[in-house]
Scaffold this motif. Structure first.
Motif, PDB file in Angstrom:
ATOM      1  N   MET A 285       0.835  -1.191   0.000  1.00  0.00           N
ATOM      2  CA  MET A 285       0.000   0.000   0.000  1.00  0.00           C
ATOM      3  C   MET A 285       0.880   1.255   0.000  1.00  0.00           C
ATOM      4  SD  MET A 285      -3.176   0.664   0.004  1.00  0.00           S
ATOM      5  CE  MET A 285      -4.601   0.563   0.991  1.00  0.00           C
ATOM      6  N   LEU A 286       1.919   1.233   0.811  1.00  0.00           N
ATOM      7  CA  LEU A 286       2.822   2.377   0.901  1.00  0.00           C
ATOM      8  C   LEU A 286       3.559   2.604  -0.415  1.00  0.00           C
ATOM      9  CD1 LEU A 286       3.884   4.521   2.842  1.00  0.00           C
ATOM     10  CD2 LEU A 286       5.690   2.920   3.482  1.00  0.00           C
ATOM     11  N   ALA A 287       3.959   1.552  -1.084  1.00  0.00           N
ATOM     12  CA  ALA A 287       4.656   1.664  -2.367  1.00  0.00           C
ATOM     13  C   ALA A 287       3.732   2.247  -3.442  1.00  0.00           C
ATOM     14  CB  ALA A 287       5.186   0.299  -2.791  1.00  0.00           C
ATOM     15  N   ALA A 288       2.471   1.847  -3.428  1.00  0.00           N
ATOM     16  CA  ALA A 288       1.515   2.370  -4.405  1.00  0.00           C
ATOM     17  C   ALA A 288       1.283   3.861  -4.187  1.00  0.00           C
ATOM     18  CB  ALA A 288       0.200   1.606  -4.308  1.00  0.00           C
ATOM     19  N   ALA A 289       1.172   4.284  -2.938  1.00  0.00           N
ATOM     20  CA  ALA A 289       0.972   5.706  -2.631  1.00  0.00           C
ATOM     21  C   ALA A 289       2.193   6.513  -3.044  1.00  0.00           C
ATOM     22  CB  ALA A 289       0.691   5.886  -1.148  1.00  0.00           C
ATOM     23  N   ALA A 290       3.383   5.964  -2.817  1.00  0.00           N
ATOM     24  CA  ALA A 290       4.611   6.652  -3.223  1.00  0.00           C
ATOM     25  C   ALA A 290       4.686   6.750  -4.738  1.00  0.00           C
ATOM     26  CB  ALA A 290       5.824   5.923  -2.662  1.00  0.00           C
ATOM     27  N   GLY A 291       4.292   5.702  -5.439  1.00  0.00           N
ATOM     28  CA  GLY A 291       4.295   5.712  -6.909  1.00  0.00           C
ATOM     29  C   GLY A 291       3.347   6.752  -7.470  1.00  0.00           C
TER      30      GLY A 291
END
Length: 72
Positions: free
Chosen positions: A1-7
């Protein structure tokens, strides 16, 4: 989830950066050079627009004043 938000954040920042760069105006004038005799040359400079005709003030109409125009 955190990686998607950063992307998503990175994509949004890159898109905003491209939009800002694309909207940048070119310089108003071209190269500024020194001409013969020390004159400054502004290549690509636009001629300033003429001032719009302003209505005559009340006192000029009352006195029937005319503009001072030098005849050549």
């Amino acid at each position: 989830m955190l990686a998607a938000a950063a992307g998503v954040t990175v994509v949004a920042l890159v898109t905003a950066g491209v939009a800002v760069v694309a909207r940048r105006r070119p310089p108003a004038i071209g190269a500024v050079t020194m001409g013969p005799g020390g004159w400054v040359s502004l290549r690509g400079a636009r001629v300033p627009a003429l001032r719009p005709a302003t209505p005559r003030p009340w006192w000029a109409r009352l006195l029937r004043a005319r503009r001072l125009v030098v005849q050549r």
